[in-house]
Design a protein around this motif. Structure first.
Motif, PDB file in Angstrom:
ATOM      1  N   ALA A  43       0.837  -1.208   0.000  1.00  0.00           N
ATOM      2  CA  ALA A  43       0.000   0.000   0.000  1.00  0.00           C
ATOM      3  C   ALA A  43       0.871   1.258   0.000  1.00  0.00           C
ATOM      4  O   ALA A  43       0.599   2.224  -0.714  1.00  0.00           O
ATOM      5  CB  ALA A  43      -0.916  -0.009   1.215  1.00  0.00           C
ATOM      6  N   SER A  44       1.936   1.230   0.796  1.00  0.00           N
ATOM      7  CA  SER A  44       2.827   2.387   0.875  1.00  0.00           C
ATOM      8  C   SER A  44       3.522   2.627  -0.470  1.00  0.00           C
ATOM      9  O   SER A  44       3.619   3.769  -0.943  1.00  0.00           O
ATOM     10  CB  SER A  44       3.853   2.138   1.989  1.00  0.00           C
ATOM     11  N   LEU A  45       3.976   1.527  -1.105  1.00  0.00           N
ATOM     12  CA  LEU A  45       4.651   1.665  -2.410  1.00  0.00           C
ATOM     13  C   LEU A  45       3.660   2.164  -3.466  1.00  0.00           C
ATOM     14  O   LEU A  45       4.000   3.023  -4.304  1.00  0.00           O
ATOM     15  CB  LEU A  45       5.254   0.322  -2.832  1.00  0.00           C
ATOM     16  N   ALA A  46       2.423   1.652  -3.405  1.00  0.00           N
ATOM     17  CA  ALA A  46       1.410   2.072  -4.383  1.00  0.00           C
ATOM     18  C   ALA A  46       1.153   3.574  -4.257  1.00  0.00           C
ATOM     19  O   ALA A  46       0.981   4.283  -5.252  1.00  0.00           O
ATOM     20  CB  ALA A  46       0.122   1.286  -4.156  1.00  0.00           C
ATOM     21  N   ARG A  47       1.161   4.037  -3.006  1.00  0.00           N
ATOM     22  CA  ARG A  47       0.950   5.465  -2.746  1.00  0.00           C
ATOM     23  C   ARG A  47       2.079   6.301  -3.365  1.00  0.00           C
ATOM     24  O   ARG A  47       1.845   7.357  -3.952  1.00  0.00           O
ATOM     25  CB  ARG A  47       0.939   5.627  -1.232  1.00  0.00           C
ATOM     26  N   LEU A  48       3.317   5.796  -3.215  1.00  0.00           N
ATOM     27  CA  LEU A  48       4.464   6.525  -3.765  1.00  0.00           C
ATOM     28  C   LEU A  48       4.434   6.518  -5.292  1.00  0.00           C
ATOM     29  O   LEU A  48       4.783   7.511  -5.936  1.00  0.00           O
ATOM     30  CB  LEU A  48       5.773   5.908  -3.247  1.00  0.00           C
ATOM     31  N   MET A  58      18.598   1.809  16.625  1.00  0.00           N
ATOM     32  CA  MET A  58      18.267   2.504  15.371  1.00  0.00           C
ATOM     33  C   MET A  58      16.798   2.872  15.522  1.00  0.00           C
ATOM     34  O   MET A  58      15.919   2.027  15.326  1.00  0.00           O
ATOM     35  CB  MET A  58      18.455   1.606  14.149  1.00  0.00           C
ATOM     36  N   HIS A  59      16.548   4.109  15.896  1.00  0.00           N
ATOM     37  CA  HIS A  59      15.183   4.538  16.202  1.00  0.00           C
ATOM     38  C   HIS A  59      14.589   5.249  14.990  1.00  0.00           C
ATOM     39  O   HIS A  59      15.003   6.360  14.655  1.00  0.00           O
ATOM     40  CB  HIS A  59      15.214   5.450  17.433  1.00  0.00           C
ATOM     41  N   PHE A  60      13.664   4.552  14.330  1.00  0.00           N
ATOM     42  CA  PHE A  60      12.991   5.096  13.148  1.00  0.00           C
ATOM     43  C   PHE A  60      11.708   5.801  13.588  1.00  0.00           C
ATOM     44  O   PHE A  60      11.195   5.585  14.688  1.00  0.00           O
ATOM     45  CB  PHE A  60      12.629   3.961  12.188  1.00  0.00           C
TER      46      PHE A  60
HETATM   47  N1  3HC Z   1       4.175   5.439   2.958  1.00  0.00           N
HETATM   48  C1  3HC Z   1       4.638   6.183   1.940  1.00  0.00           C
HETATM   49  N2  3HC Z   1       4.414   7.494   1.810  1.00  0.00           N
HETATM   50  C2  3HC Z   1       3.650   8.078   2.736  1.00  0.00           C
HETATM   51  C3  3HC Z   1       3.112   7.372   3.841  1.00  0.00           C
HETATM   52  C4  3HC Z   1       3.412   6.000   3.925  1.00  0.00           C
HETATM   53  N3  3HC Z   1       2.960   5.244   4.938  1.00  0.00           N
HETATM   54  N4  3HC Z   1       2.416   8.260   4.600  1.00  0.00           N
HETATM   55  C5  3HC Z   1       2.522   9.456   4.004  1.00  0.00           C
HETATM   56  N5  3HC Z   1       3.263   9.356   2.877  1.00  0.00           N
HETATM   57  C6  3HC Z   1       3.707  10.429   1.994  1.00  0.00           C
HETATM   58  C7  3HC Z   1       2.697  10.837   0.979  1.00  0.00           C
HETATM   59  O1  3HC Z   1       2.863  10.084  -0.206  1.00  0.00           O
HETATM   60  C8  3HC Z   1       3.045  12.310   0.783  1.00  0.00           C
HETATM   61  O2  3HC Z   1       4.117  12.486  -0.114  1.00  0.00           O
HETATM   62  P1  3HC Z   1       4.301  13.857  -0.957  1.00  0.00           P
HETATM   63  O3  3HC Z   1       3.886  14.999  -0.077  1.00  0.00           O
HETATM   64  O4  3HC Z   1       5.755  13.852  -1.288  1.00  0.00           O
HETATM   65  O5  3HC Z   1       3.438  13.698  -2.153  1.00  0.00           O
HETATM   66  C9  3HC Z   1       3.518  12.765   2.129  1.00  0.00           C
HETATM   67  O6  3HC Z   1       3.917  11.579   2.821  1.00  0.00           O
HETATM   68  C10 3HC Z   1       2.459  13.490   2.881  1.00  0.00           C
HETATM   69  O7  3HC Z   1       1.321  12.627   2.963  1.00  0.00           O
HETATM   70  P2  3HC Z   1      -0.192  13.145   2.928  1.00  0.00           P
HETATM   71  O8  3HC Z   1      -0.329  14.300   1.994  1.00  0.00           O
HETATM   72  O9  3HC Z   1      -1.087  11.978   2.742  1.00  0.00           O
HETATM   73  O10 3HC Z   1      -0.475  13.564   4.405  1.00  0.00           O
HETATM   74  P3  3HC Z   1       0.125  14.747   5.206  1.00  0.00           P
HETATM   75  O11 3HC Z   1       0.613  15.848   4.359  1.00  0.00           O
HETATM   76  O12 3HC Z   1      -0.924  15.002   6.215  1.00  0.00           O
HETATM   77  O13 3HC Z   1       1.397  14.088   5.904  1.00  0.00           O
HETATM   78  C11 3HC Z   1       2.495  12.906   7.575  1.00  0.00           C
HETATM   79  C12 3HC Z   1       1.303  12.932   6.658  1.00  0.00           C
HETATM   80  C13 3HC Z   1       3.758  12.645   6.776  1.00  0.00           C
HETATM   81  C14 3HC Z   1       2.246  11.727   8.536  1.00  0.00           C
HETATM   82  C15 3HC Z   1       2.618  14.281   8.328  1.00  0.00           C
HETATM   83  O14 3HC Z   1       1.388  14.603   8.901  1.00  0.00           O
HETATM   84  C16 3HC Z   1       3.661  14.275   9.405  1.00  0.00           C
HETATM   85  O15 3HC Z   1       4.844  14.433   9.153  1.00  0.00           O
HETATM   86  N6  3HC Z   1       3.225  14.101  10.672  1.00  0.00           N
HETATM   87  C17 3HC Z   1       4.122  14.001  11.816  1.00  0.00           C
HETATM   88  C18 3HC Z   1       4.670  12.612  11.915  1.00  0.00           C
HETATM   89  C19 3HC Z   1       5.600  12.469  13.077  1.00  0.00           C
HETATM   90  O16 3HC Z   1       5.871  13.370  13.856  1.00  0.00           O
HETATM   91  N7  3HC Z   1       6.114  11.227  13.260  1.00  0.00           N
HETATM   92  C20 3HC Z   1       6.975  10.897  14.349  1.00  0.00           C
HETATM   93  C21 3HC Z   1       6.198  10.160  15.378  1.00  0.00           C
HETATM   94  S1  3HC Z   1       7.202   9.753  16.775  1.00  0.00           S
HETATM   95  C22 3HC Z   1       7.805   8.244  16.425  1.00  0.00           C
HETATM   96  O17 3HC Z   1       7.491   7.624  15.434  1.00  0.00           O
HETATM   97  C23 3HC Z   1       8.764   7.674  17.404  1.00  0.00           C
HETATM   98  C24 3HC Z   1       8.195   6.552  18.196  1.00  0.00           C
HETATM   99  O18 3HC Z   1       9.202   6.006  19.009  1.00  0.00           O
HETATM  100  C25 3HC Z   1       7.031   6.961  19.058  1.00  0.00           C
END
Ligand code: 3HC
Length: 283
Positions: free
Chosen positions: A48-53, A139-141
């Motif tokens: 799903a993620s690749l399809a989105r990209l 390695m904290h993603f």
């Molecule tokens: N796979 C591939 N691509 C994805 C994706 C996924 N799962 N989710 C989002 N994308 C891509 C979209 O294709 C899009 O790409 P583009 O702008 O280059 O065309 C881009 O990300 C933005 O996606 P959307 O337009 O659908 O949605 P948003 O603009 O609302 O962005 C978000 C979504 C990237 C999640 C953004 O809201 C964001 O950065 N949020 C904050 C996320 C964050 O802070 N994460 C850290 C959490 S803490 C953590 O993980 C640590 C743990 O230990 C708790």
């Protein structure tokens, strides 16, 4: 690394994202999970993620196919024997993670590096579970892994300089930005980020504003890409609570006290996106 074979343990959101990221950069990946259904779900989320990209024109359909083709799956931990690096992204439980590290000691060659994607468990304690503690590192993603640029590299007290350098170079090779933190409760990002989410939950608990308004205020007033409550739902409220408890217990400081509402949400099973309901509802 001469041998580029990567192992990922755990096929949840983080494990699948990590497997996808290595495979997209050309590394052969074996994603291992005890449950075949989890592997199937993990593979589906990668698709799903690749399809989105592809849909957004970020990558070509052939590149998506090739990425998927580099990801093998197995329920058998022995399949990780030939891996140069194994990244674990399993449940946040020190006993279970330590058990996995101990079994990898027996399965993998002496050169294999063990990395943990833990969000707050002490790397030094995890490394102590291994017979090769100098080859254990964090390695904290960040979620969503394919999108977020940082990999926070956490050095256990025992981690060698050579392993830290190797993992830093590898992080660059997969197109992410490495930054090193010493081992401490919550490391850097979660120590800053998660108390902010907890404080947003307290604002709702105290009736200052609705979840929608708290999120909107932080988006409009602080330019956050998503509001803190939506972010808590994305991370998983059980994980947010887990990190707050690690900070609270670790630093023994009341400023890290988990919000009573956060505890109630978790007790109710409202864990965020993964359970269909957190501060918001998900279809
Ligand atoms: N796979 C591939 N691509 C994805 C994706 C996924 N799962 N989710 C989002 N994308 C891509 C979209 O294709 C899009 O790409 P583009 O702008 O280059 O065309 C881009 O990300 C933005 O996606 P959307 O337009 O659908 O949605 P948003 O603009 O609302 O962005 C978000 C979504 C990237 C999640 C953004 O809201 C964001 O950065 N949020 C904050 C996320 C964050 O802070 N994460 C850290 C959490 S803490 C953590 O993980 C640590 C743990 O230990 C708790």
């Amino acid at each position: 690394m001469a041998n580029e074979a990567i192992g990922v343990i755990g096929a949840g959101a983080m494990g699948a994202g990590i497997a996808q990221t290595f495979a997209a950069a050309g590394f052969p990946v074996l994603m291992q999970d005890l449950k075949a259904e989890a592997l199937a779900r993990g593979r589906a989320s990668i698709e799903a993620s690749l399809a989105r990209l592809v849909k957004r024109g970020k990558i070509a359909a052939e590149a998506a196919e090739a990425t998927l083709g580099r990801i093998a799956t197995s329920t058998d931990q022995q399949a990780l024997a030939d891996r140069a690096l194994v990244v674990e992204a399993i449940v946040e439980n020190i006993e279970i993670k330590s058990e996995v590290i101990r079994s990898l000691d027996a399965i993998c060659g002496p050169e294999t590096i063990f990395a943990s994607n833990t969000s707050s468990i002490s790397l030094t304690r995890l490394a102590a579970a291994s017979e090769r503690p100098e080859r254990v590192i964090g390695m904290h993603f960040f979620n969503p892994v394919p999108v977020m640029n940082l990999v926070e590299i956490i050095r256990a007290l025992q981690t060698s300089d050579a392993v830290c350098e190797e993992v830093t170079a590898l992080t660059q090779a997969i197109g992410k930005t490495p930054r090193v933190s010493k081992d401490s409760y919550g490391f850097v990002v979660n120590r800053v980020l998660v108390p902010m989410i907890n404080e947003a939950i307290n604002c709702v608990y105290e009736g200052l504003a609705s979840p929608e308004d708290v999120d909107e205020m932080m988006k409009l007033g602080a330019n956050h890409p998503m509001g803190p409550l939506s972010l808590g739902d994305l991370i998983g409220l059980d994980i947010v609570l887990d990190i707050m408890e690690t900070l609270y217990d670790g630093f023994d400081d009341p400023k890290y006290r988990p919000s009573p509402l956060l505890k109630q949400m978790v007790d109710a099973g409202y864990l965020g996106r993964k359970s269909g309901r957190g501060f918001f509802r998900y279809g």
